[in-house]
Design an enzyme around this catalytic site. Structure first.
Site, PDB file in Angstrom:
ATOM      1  N   ASN A   1       9.685  -5.669   1.051  1.00 17.39           N
ATOM      2  CA  ASN A   1      10.319  -4.384   1.856  1.00 17.39           C
ATOM      3  C   ASN A   1      11.671  -4.279   0.961  1.00 17.39           C
ATOM      4  O   ASN A   1      12.400  -5.150   0.849  1.00 17.39           O
ATOM      5  CB  ASN A   1      10.469  -4.476   3.108  1.00 17.39           C
ATOM      6  CG  ASN A   1      10.761  -3.092   3.653  1.00 17.39           C
ATOM      7  OD1 ASN A   1      11.497  -2.246   3.278  1.00 17.39           O
ATOM      8  ND2 ASN A   1       9.808  -2.833   4.899  1.00 17.39           N
ATOM      9  N   PRO A   2      11.874  -2.778   0.479  1.00 17.52           N
ATOM     10  CA  PRO A   2      13.227  -2.849  -0.377  1.00 17.52           C
ATOM     11  C   PRO A   2      14.244  -2.952   0.555  1.00 17.52           C
ATOM     12  O   PRO A   2      15.513  -3.124   0.045  1.00 17.52           O
ATOM     13  CB  PRO A   2      12.996  -1.264  -0.929  1.00 17.52           C
ATOM     14  CG  PRO A   2      11.714  -0.584  -0.717  1.00 17.52           C
ATOM     15  CD  PRO A   2      10.925  -2.058   0.363  1.00 17.52           C
TER      16      PRO A   2
ATOM     17  N   HIS B   1      -3.662   1.734  14.466  1.00 17.62           N
ATOM     18  CA  HIS B   1      -3.329   2.944  15.089  1.00 17.62           C
ATOM     19  C   HIS B   1      -4.540   3.908  14.741  1.00 17.62           C
ATOM     20  O   HIS B   1      -4.058   5.007  14.790  1.00 17.62           O
ATOM     21  CB  HIS B   1      -1.893   3.449  14.373  1.00 17.62           C
ATOM     22  CG  HIS B   1      -0.751   2.666  14.740  1.00 17.62           C
ATOM     23  ND1 HIS B   1       0.531   2.698  13.973  1.00 17.62           N
ATOM     24  CD2 HIS B   1      -0.750   1.789  15.739  1.00 17.62           C
ATOM     25  CE1 HIS B   1       1.025   1.736  14.671  1.00 17.62           C
ATOM     26  NE2 HIS B   1       0.688   1.137  15.628  1.00 17.62           N
TER      27      HIS B   1
END
EC number: 2.3.1.286
Length: 239
Positions: free
Chosen positions: A202-203, A107
């Site tokens: 990832n939580p 990005h």
């Protein structure tokens, strides 16, 4: 293991631990704007001063941030495993500041500026910017942030390299990404289809969780430490 290809994809979750907001929600001064209202070519050409004021604010926040333990662990992985590559959706440059060298930015980078007239591109680290909107020193044209906006295509070279690495990965690690922003979200699936072991940090659960061979349901820094220990134990390192 010299020929072990390890690819890591990172998203906003890894930078959140450095105190960088996701730029959505209650960010005081700018909370009346949504990112998708400012981060577009249309918004920029309609009001370049407003868009640059927003980016100047973001750049100042990022300049104060420091790479966290998650960034540093990824640097260690790169040092230990010769075929380690990092693909990031982040534009903050924190991976490079932590010492990562093999970084593919899908990005763009918030520290890059590009002239909309002549295409000249360079890094600009001054914060706050002395002039808003900034002008090109070569032709006097308007400079824009070197990031990918909503509605724009990702850089072709970076994207094709990311797909190539994903196809060749033996281990594909996904860290702090929601798994909903395409085409980046497709990369773990490409890796999986080509036989890679997919590890998610990832939580929260994401669309990637269902294909993950291992899921560390925790923040980036603690989860990556466990992934690092696992890789060293399973594959050893060159040293």
């Amino acid at each position: 293991m010299e020929n072990l290809n390890i690819v890591t994809l990172t998203g906003a979750g890894i930078s959140a631990e450095s105190g960088i907001p996701t730029f959505r929600g209650k960010d005081g001064l700018w909370n009346k704007f949504k990112p998708e209202e400012l981060a577009t070519p249309e918004a920029f050409f309609r009001n370049p001063k407003l868009v640059w004021e927003w980016y100047d604010w973001k750049r100042q926040l990022i300049a104060k941030a420091q790479p966290n333990e998650g960034h540093k662990i990824l640097t260690k992985m790169e040092e230990e495993f010769p075929n380690f590559y990092l693909i990031t959706q982040n534009v903050d440059g924190l991976h490079q500041r932590a010492g990562s060298k093999k970084v593919i930015e899908l990005h763009g980078n918030i520290w890059k500026v590009r002239c909309v007239e002549c295409g000249n591109e360079r890094y600009e680290y001054t914060t706050p910017l002395p002039e808003i909107p900034p002008k090109c020193e070569k032709c006097g044209g308007l400079l824009r942030p070197g990031v990918v906006w909503f509605g724009e295509s990702l850089p072709v070279d970076a994207l094709s390299r990311a797909y190539e690495l994903s196809r060749e990965a033996h281990v594909f690690i996904v860290v702090g990404t929601s798994g909903v922003v395409y085409p980046a979200a497709e990369l773990p699936f490409v890796a999986k289809e080509n036989g890679a072991q997919v590890i998610e940090v990832n939580p929260e659960e994401t669309p990637i969780t269902k294909i993950a061979d291992m899921h560390f349901k925790e923040k980036a820094s603690t989860g990556l430490k466990k992934v690092y220990d696992y890789l060293r134990e399973k594959y050893g390192s060159k040293g």
